[in-house]
Design an enzyme around this catalytic site. Structure first.
Site, PDB file in Angstrom:
ATOM      1  N   HIS A  49     -10.454 -15.241   6.089  1.00  0.00           N
ATOM      2  CA  HIS A  49     -11.812 -15.079   6.004  1.00  0.00           C
ATOM      3  C   HIS A  49     -12.338 -16.197   5.111  1.00  0.00           C
ATOM      4  CE1 HIS A  49     -10.322 -12.782   1.957  1.00  0.00           C
ATOM      5  NE2 HIS A  49     -10.656 -13.990   1.475  1.00  0.00           N
TER       6      HIS A  49
HETATM    7  P1  TYD Z   1      -9.665  -9.059   0.390  1.00  0.00           P
HETATM    8  O1  TYD Z   1     -10.088  -9.838  -0.429  1.00  0.00           O
HETATM    9  O2  TYD Z   1     -10.482  -8.647   1.467  1.00  0.00           O
HETATM   10  O3  TYD Z   1      -8.299  -9.548   0.853  1.00  0.00           O
HETATM   11  P2  TYD Z   1      -7.555  -9.492   2.435  1.00  0.00           P
HETATM   12  O4  TYD Z   1      -8.626 -10.505   3.333  1.00  0.00           O
HETATM   13  O5  TYD Z   1      -6.227 -10.404   2.136  1.00  0.00           O
HETATM   14  O6  TYD Z   1      -7.252  -8.109   2.718  1.00  0.00           O
HETATM   15  O7  TYD Z   1      -9.383  -7.578  -0.722  1.00  0.00           O
HETATM   16  C1  TYD Z   1      -8.652  -6.559   0.036  1.00  0.00           C
HETATM   17  C2  TYD Z   1      -9.301  -5.220  -0.754  1.00  0.00           C
HETATM   18  O8  TYD Z   1      -9.365  -5.371  -2.342  1.00  0.00           O
HETATM   19  C3  TYD Z   1     -10.814  -5.433  -0.313  1.00  0.00           C
HETATM   20  O9  TYD Z   1     -11.261  -3.885   0.056  1.00  0.00           O
HETATM   21  C4  TYD Z   1     -11.527  -5.684  -1.604  1.00  0.00           C
HETATM   22  C5  TYD Z   1     -10.603  -5.401  -2.721  1.00  0.00           C
HETATM   23  N1  TYD Z   1     -10.633  -6.320  -3.822  1.00  0.00           N
HETATM   24  C6  TYD Z   1     -11.538  -6.118  -5.028  1.00  0.00           C
HETATM   25  O10 TYD Z   1     -11.879  -4.893  -5.036  1.00  0.00           O
HETATM   26  N2  TYD Z   1     -11.616  -6.919  -6.133  1.00  0.00           N
HETATM   27  C7  TYD Z   1     -10.809  -8.100  -5.885  1.00  0.00           C
HETATM   28  O11 TYD Z   1     -10.986  -9.002  -6.915  1.00  0.00           O
HETATM   29  C8  TYD Z   1     -10.043  -8.528  -4.576  1.00  0.00           C
HETATM   30  C9  TYD Z   1      -9.601  -9.954  -4.580  1.00  0.00           C
HETATM   31  C10 TYD Z   1     -10.174  -7.752  -3.687  1.00  0.00           C
END
Ligand code: TYD
Length: 138
Positions: free
Chosen positions: A55
């Site tokens: 992303h």
């Molecule tokens: P995301 O940043 O979308 O990681 P990836 O693309 O590797 O899956 O995060 C995964 C999930 O975690 C998403 O539902 C959002 C949550 N999240 C938080 O609530 N707080 C945070 O600081 C982060 C990084 C993720």
């Protein structure tokens, strides 16, 4: 959020002091750390062969470091691409806002520590690559 002046992916050295009882690594705003950290998170237990991220962030700047094991960070601004092999707790990668990033090739027991310039904001994400390209060309 204050944006970094120079928004180019690059490696950042952490300070280190190694001793008989282990090593300590550190980074500080105003020295090597290019922004004030508002959020910390870490990624663990990634199955070998799986990917994370894939992303973009519009504004968020991040520093990523392999505090255990290794993984690869691929970054593109839509034109240029960068690839960093993270396998040293003393070397972090600056992933500036306005870039698309993918984390892959996780080793067993890898831990990715992330230092972020802002709190979590779902609206700062772009999760579709074509949308990212359109957003970059605006
Ligand atoms: P995301 O940043 O979308 O990681 P990836 O693309 O590797 O899956 O995060 C995964 C999930 O975690 C998403 O539902 C959002 C949550 N999240 C938080 O609530 N707080 C945070 O600081 C982060 C990084 C993720």
């Amino acid at each position: 959020m204050k944006l970094l002046k120079e928004r180019i992916p690059k490696l950042i050295d952490f300070g280190t002091v190694a001793g008989e009882n282990g090593s300590i690594y550190f980074s500080e705003i105003g020295k090597d750390l290019p922004f004030a950290v508002k959020r910390v998170y870490y990624i663990v237990d990634v199955p070998v062969g799986s990917k994370r991220a894939s992303h973009a962030h519009k504004k968020l700047d991040q520093v990523l470091v392999a505090i255990a094991g290794s993984f690869v960070v691929d970054i593109t601004d839509g034109v240029k691409t960068w690839s960093f092999i993270m396998d040293d707790p003393g070397k972090a990668v600056l992933v500036p806002g306005g870039t698309w990033r993918t984390l892959h090739n996780f080793s067993k027991k890898a831990i990715c520590l992330a230092l972020a310039s802002d709190v979590y904001d779902a609206d700062d994400y772009i999760r579709d690559y074509d949308e990212f390209r359109r957003w970059k060309s605006e």
